[in-house]
Scaffold this motif. Sequence first.
Motif, mmCIF file in Angstrom:
data_model
loop_
_atom_site.group_PDB
_atom_site.id
_atom_site.type_symbol
_atom_site.label_atom_id
_atom_site.label_comp_id
_atom_site.label_asym_id
_atom_site.label_seq_id
_atom_site.Cartn_x
_atom_site.Cartn_y
_atom_site.Cartn_z
ATOM 1 N N ARG A 38 19.127 14.911 4.799
ATOM 2 C CA ARG A 38 18.173 14.689 5.886
ATOM 3 C C ARG A 38 17.360 15.902 6.308
ATOM 4 N NH1 ARG A 38 17.559 9.673 5.253
ATOM 5 N NH2 ARG A 38 19.478 8.502 5.428
ATOM 6 N N TYR A 39 17.671 17.071 5.772
ATOM 7 C CA TYR A 39 17.019 18.290 6.255
ATOM 8 C C TYR A 39 15.507 18.270 6.076
ATOM 9 C CZ TYR A 39 16.188 23.113 7.420
ATOM 10 O OH TYR A 39 15.726 24.240 8.029
ATOM 11 N N GLY A 40 15.031 17.798 4.955
ATOM 12 C CA GLY A 40 13.587 17.761 4.710
ATOM 13 C C GLY A 40 12.849 16.910 5.725
ATOM 14 N N SER A 41 13.345 15.723 5.977
ATOM 15 C CA SER A 41 12.678 14.847 6.947
ATOM 16 C C SER A 41 12.834 15.392 8.360
ATOM 17 C CB SER A 41 13.209 13.412 6.855
ATOM 18 O OG SER A 41 14.586 13.371 7.114
ATOM 19 N N LEU A 42 13.947 16.023 8.646
ATOM 20 C CA LEU A 42 14.138 16.632 9.964
ATOM 21 C C LEU A 42 13.139 17.762 10.182
ATOM 22 C CD1 LEU A 42 15.773 16.831 12.566
ATOM 23 C CD2 LEU A 42 17.369 18.304 11.349
ATOM 24 N N ARG A 55 10.182 18.079 8.700
ATOM 25 C CA ARG A 55 8.836 17.484 8.854
ATOM 26 C C ARG A 55 8.632 16.995 10.285
ATOM 27 N NH1 ARG A 55 10.119 15.876 3.691
ATOM 28 N NH2 ARG A 55 10.871 13.825 4.329
ATOM 29 N N THR A 56 9.639 16.363 10.843
ATOM 30 C CA THR A 56 9.549 15.896 12.233
ATOM 31 C C THR A 56 9.438 17.076 13.190
ATOM 32 O OG1 THR A 56 10.823 13.925 11.682
ATOM 33 C CG2 THR A 56 10.698 14.530 14.010
ATOM 34 N N ALA A 114 14.961 22.097 14.475
ATOM 35 C CA ALA A 114 15.776 21.424 13.460
ATOM 36 C C ALA A 114 17.223 21.897 13.530
ATOM 37 C CB ALA A 114 15.200 21.691 12.072
ATOM 38 N N VAL A 138 22.139 7.641 10.500
ATOM 39 C CA VAL A 138 20.846 7.540 9.823
ATOM 40 C C VAL A 138 19.867 6.745 10.637
ATOM 41 C CG1 VAL A 138 19.709 7.050 7.654
ATOM 42 C CG2 VAL A 138 22.130 7.538 7.678
#
Length: 56
Positions: free
Chosen positions: A12-16, A18-19, A35, A56
């Motif tokens: 989940r790090y990538g999407s976190l 980006r957010t 993050a 999730v």
Amino acid sequence: MEPSFTAFMAARYGSLMRTAVLLTGGGGARAEDLAQEALLRTYRAWHRIGREEAAV
């Protein structure tokens, strides 16, 4: 650190990030701090979440 949390964080790090970039108005240290704070709070509550799918 629990293996299930490590797997969750890796997935989940990538999407976190980006957010976090969107929420802070740009990249850099502020997005990284946001993050990391989110992951820290999630880790502290991991025993209550119980399963990776619930987070999730």
